[in-house]
Structures are given as structure tokens and as C-alpha cells.
Design a protein around this motif. Structure first.
Motif, PDB file in Angstrom:
ATOM      1  N   LYS A  10     -16.345  -9.969   3.339  1.00  0.00           N
ATOM      2  CA  LYS A  10     -15.257 -10.922   3.594  1.00  0.00           C
ATOM      3  C   LYS A  10     -14.925 -11.762   2.373  1.00  0.00           C
ATOM      4  O   LYS A  10     -13.843 -12.325   2.266  1.00  0.00           O
ATOM      5  N   SER A 289      -6.937  -9.814  17.333  1.00  0.00           N
ATOM      6  CA  SER A 289      -5.996  -9.052  16.514  1.00  0.00           C
ATOM      7  C   SER A 289      -4.596  -9.640  16.645  1.00  0.00           C
ATOM      8  O   SER A 289      -4.272 -10.339  17.617  1.00  0.00           O
ATOM      9  N   ASN A 307     -11.354 -10.175  10.471  1.00  0.00           N
ATOM     10  CA  ASN A 307     -11.504  -8.950   9.699  1.00  0.00           C
ATOM     11  C   ASN A 307     -11.912  -9.320   8.276  1.00  0.00           C
ATOM     12  O   ASN A 307     -12.359 -10.446   8.030  1.00  0.00           O
ATOM     13  N   GLN A 308     -11.760  -8.405   7.321  1.00  0.00           N
ATOM     14  CA  GLN A 308     -12.218  -8.674   5.961  1.00  0.00           C
ATOM     15  C   GLN A 308     -11.475  -9.828   5.296  1.00  0.00           C
ATOM     16  O   GLN A 308     -11.996 -10.448   4.371  1.00  0.00           O
ATOM     17  N   GLU A 332     -19.273 -12.212  18.752  1.00  0.00           N
ATOM     18  CA  GLU A 332     -18.824 -12.490  17.387  1.00  0.00           C
ATOM     19  C   GLU A 332     -18.995 -13.949  16.985  1.00  0.00           C
ATOM     20  O   GLU A 332     -18.722 -14.310  15.838  1.00  0.00           O
TER      21      GLU A 332
END
Length: 462
Positions: A10, A289, A307-308, A332
Motif C-alpha cells: 500500500k 468498492s 486496495n493498494q 478487514e
């Protein structure tokens, strides 16, 4: 000798552990704030971590050297080179050594020779490693930090752009030129172990390969093939990406020493409680998302998908002075918290499971349009404004006629440039950043904003 690299995808950040297998001593170079991987590796291999070294005062992540010092009896190694304005502070209670050019660090029978390699920052150090325990008298490799990357070199403009040290960028670029001259004199077989890979904002075009050699870089790295100083300086300064806003905060934290993490639970909340937190001016981040967020989200929340790119955009868009709550899958939660803490966003107070959103009957949404639909709307441009949130270099390479350029990271401070009597259509290169931008705009009152599917790439192809 033992060698292991660690990669935070990340942050595109590399850290390293070296150890002498004969004595069991280990040292970590440029540790991340989450020191768990180093502790686990040391335990697995039967090593005792006795030291931790920094290559420079980092701008892109929170250093873990003081976390290691708090947990273990380690000696810390810091640069004593460079200007008085950029010296490490608050070291008196730490077991530490300040390093100058050509000083030595010994980890059992592994030797590290200090090289002062200014350019990225004035105090920047590299460490030349020789495995004397293995019988070698010549160096095996060099830990370059943000000095030399695979295919690129560190940017020299961060002190000026991120730390407000005016007039330092050109001087730092000149220092980089001369540091590279010294680097090029190393044997071609010496391996290069950089501090970052592709995806980092600490350079322009970092390679995705994690390591290289001096000889390979002399042939293929553009910076080592420019023979004129003035040309080198101009090329190095040209086209550097916008430094993320959080870089200034990291410079300050790592210079003064970040606070220790300790144990901090993130409290689980209901949808009702989350709405209360929103009224208390807490940063609310929805980590789902972009497609899930578009279909339905809590009004006023910011969408940064986990995400990254999550850590980078969190650093750009979240306020360090506010508490943070987030929406995510329960599994998460710890990973999200660690990602935020890796750049000093420590005020993470609450989270809500995304399944809670199913209990709401009044979620907000937004629409996306195709390039074909955009062309039709573009004809009646007075009713719409095209907002391009890409980086400056992308804009310079090509953009839509009459589009307005507002780079995503600067969007919260520039919303007044959009105007309230038109429908904004937002795009980036592919559609990922523009989805974040739409959430920023919706949270600030632009309820009719549209997202362009496929971004500028789809428009350009069309």
C-alpha cells in the motif's frame, strides 16, 4: 549471513532485516511502524534484534524504529549529516548512535559502511554491506533508501514542496548529481536494495523489480547516463508528481519521533451511531468498492476503497486533526487500522460492518455515464462542467477540450472553483480516482455529480 526484505504494497515501501547467523544478532533497516513482521521473523529464525537503522527522515510513512526500541533492547542508528534544520530530535532517552560518512555498523560479523548520499534529502545515508562472516572482503550490496531506485532516483523537491523549505529543490538536485558520481564508482556486481518500488511518490518512474545492481543501473538508469549537471538538474526536477499532502505531516512526525502505538481498540458501532459520529465532525470513510458505494451509501461519507491505493488517498484526503470511523468487512478492521497508522492517522475510533447498510432505507447513490453519453452531453456544455482529477503530468500529456483540471488530492480545497449551477462530470484515467472524487463532491453538497465510466482512456479511445 541472513537477509530478508519486507514489502508494504500500500506504500510500495521496502524494509530489510540482516543478521549474522554465527552470533544471532539482527538489524532492521527502515522499519515500518507495524513491527510484527520483524518480530515474527526474528523468532522464527532464532535471532535477537539488536539494532535498527534509518536511511533518512522519511516523508511517506511513519517510521517503526522507536516502536522497536520500546519493545526490545535495540540500538538505533540515525544520520548526523545534512543541515541543522533536518536533524533527528528527542533522542536523549534512546540508545542511539549518530552516523557520519564512512562510519561503520557491525551486526555480528556483518559490516555496514555508511555513505552520505544527499540529494533526496540533505541527511540521506546509504549502507554498503560486506559479509565478513562469510569470508568476503568486498561489498555484496548497498541499501540506498530513497537515493537510487531501480530505474530512477529519489526526488529532490520534497523539502521545498512538502516541508516548505523554499529554494532547496535545485540545490538538492545538484547534490544528487554528485552523490550519483560516487555511487557509480562502486563495483558493478554490488546489489542495490532500494527503499521503494513502483507506486511510490518518492520518484517519477520507479521500477517494479525489487532489486538491481550498480552495473545494471549504470547502463539502464537515466539518471546515471546524463553527463551534464545542468541538464541532469532540469530533467530531475521536471515532471515530479504532486507530493501527497500527508508527506509534510510525516516529515514532522519522523523528525520529532512519532508517538508509540500501544493498544487501541476500534469500537464497533451501529448505523444509528455512525450517523451520530457524522454529526460530530468525524471523518467517515467507506472502504467498500466504488461500485458498491455508487449503488448505496451513507450520505456525507467518503469512499476510499481498501486496495493498494487506500493509504495514499487516505493521507491526501483525511484530516489529521479529526477522529476517523470507517465502514468495512469485520475481517478487514485490523488491516484498515494498521494502514491508517502507517502514515500517522492514529485517531481511529470506530468502525461499522458494511452489512449494517442493509438496515437503511435512505442511502444515497450516484450515476455513471458512458463516453457515448458524455459526447451527447458535451454538445450542450453550458449545462455541464468536465472535472479532470488526474495528475499534472497526465493532464499535460492530453486532456479534453474545456475540461477543468483539479487534481484529486487538492479537490477538497478547490470545490468552490466548480460552481453550483452546472452538473459536474468527473473523470480520471480509468475511473478509480474519479469515483473517490465523486464521493468527495457528494459529501460537500454536489448531489448531481456524474462519474465517467472508463475515464480519459475510454474517451481517448472512443
Amino acid at each position: 549471513m541472513f537477509f530478508k526484505s519486507f514489502f508494504d504494497e500500500k506504500l510500495a515501501q521496502m524494509s530489510y532485516m540482516i543478521a549474522c547467523q554465527q552470533t544471532g544478532e539482527a538489524l532492521v533497516i527502515d522499519p515500518a511502524r507495524d513491527i510484527t513482521p520483524y518480530l515474527e521473523t526474528a523468532q522464527k529464525e532464532g535471532f535477537t534484534i539488536t539494532g535498527a537503522a534509518e536511511t533518512h527522515i522519511h516523508a511517506d510513512f511513519t517510521s517503526g524504529v522507536r516502536e522497536l526500541a520500546n519493545r526490545l533492547d535495540v540500538k538505533l542508528y540515525f544520520s548526523d549529516e545534512g543541515s541543522t534544520n533536518w536533524k533527528y530530535q528527542n533522542l536523549s532517552k534512546l540508545n542511539h548512535q549518530l552516523l557520519k560518512d564512512r562510519d561503520l555498523i557491525r551486526v555480528g560479523k556483518v559490516k555496514l559502511e555508511v555513505m552520505h548520499t544527499p540529494g533526496h534529502t540533505p541527511e540521506s545515508l546509504s549502507y554498503l554491506l560486506t559479509d565478513e562472516g562469510g569470508g568476503s572482503e568486498v561489498p555484496m550490496g548497498i541499501f540506498t533508501g530513497d537515493f537510487v531506485f531501480v530505474g530512477d532516483v529519489g526526488r529532490p523537491d520534497l523539502l521545498e514542496k512538502a516541508a516548505a523549505e523554499k529554494g532547496t529543490a535545485e540545490e538538492s538536485a545538484k547534490e544528487m548529481y554528485h552523490s550519483l558520481k560516487r555511487f557509480a564508482k562502486l563495483p558493478d556486481y554490488v546489489q542495490v536494495w532500494p527503499g521503494h518500488g513502483a507506486g511510490s511518490a518518492c520518484g517519477k518512474s520507479l521500477g517494479a523489480v525489487p532489486s538491481s545492481t550498480v552495473g545494471y543501473e549504470k547502463i539502464n538508469n537515466w539518471a546515471l547516463n546524463v553527463k551534464d549537471e545542468a541538464t541532469f538538474v532540469a530533467n530531475l526536477l521536471d515532471g515530479q508528481p504532486e507530493p501527497p499532502k500527508y508527506f509534510a505531516e510525516m516529515k514532522k512526525l519522523n523528525k520529532q519521533g512519532p508517538k508509540l502505538l500501544g493498544h487501541h481498540d476500534v469500537k464497533k458501532v451501529s448505523l444509528e451511531h455512525l450517523n451520530q459520529l457524522k454529526e460530530e465532525n468525524v471523518n467517515i470513510v467507506d472502504t467498500r468498492s466504488s461500485s458498491e458505494f455508487a449503488n448505496g451509501h451513507v450520505e456525507g461519507t467518503l469512499n476510499i476503497p481498501f486496495n493498494q491505493s487506500f493509504t495514499n488517498w487516505a493521507g491526501w484526503l483525511l484530516d489529521y486533526d479529526k477522529k476517523i470511523a470507517f465502514i468495512a468487512d469485520s475481517q478487514e478492521v485490523e488491516a484498515v487500522q494498521k494502514a491508517l497508522q502507517s502514515i500517522g492517522l492514529d485517531e481511529v475510533s470506530h468502525y461499522m460492518e458494511k452489512s449494517e447498510l442493509e438496515k437503511s432505507g435512505s442511502l444515497e447513490s450516484y450515476e455513471s455515464i458512458s463516453v457515448e453519453e458524455l459526447e451527447e452531453k458535451y454538445k450542450d456544455h453550458n449545462d455541464y462542467v468536465i472535472i479532470d482529477v488526474r495528475n499534472q503530468s497526465e493532464w499535460d500529456a492530453g486532456h479534453m477540450e474545456k475540461a477543468k483540471h483539479i487534481m484529486l488530492g487538492t479537490l477538497p480545497e478547490r470545490l468552490d472553483e466548480i460552481g453550483g449551477d452546472v452538473t459536474p462530470i468527473v473523470h480520471c484515467q480509468s475511473g478509480m480516482r474519479s469515483a473517490i472524487a465523486v464521493s468527495v463532491m457528494q459529501a460537500n453538497g454536489f448531489k448531481n455529480v456524474l462519474n465517467l465510466t472508463g475515464g480519459y482512456a475510454a474517451w481517448n479511445k472512443y
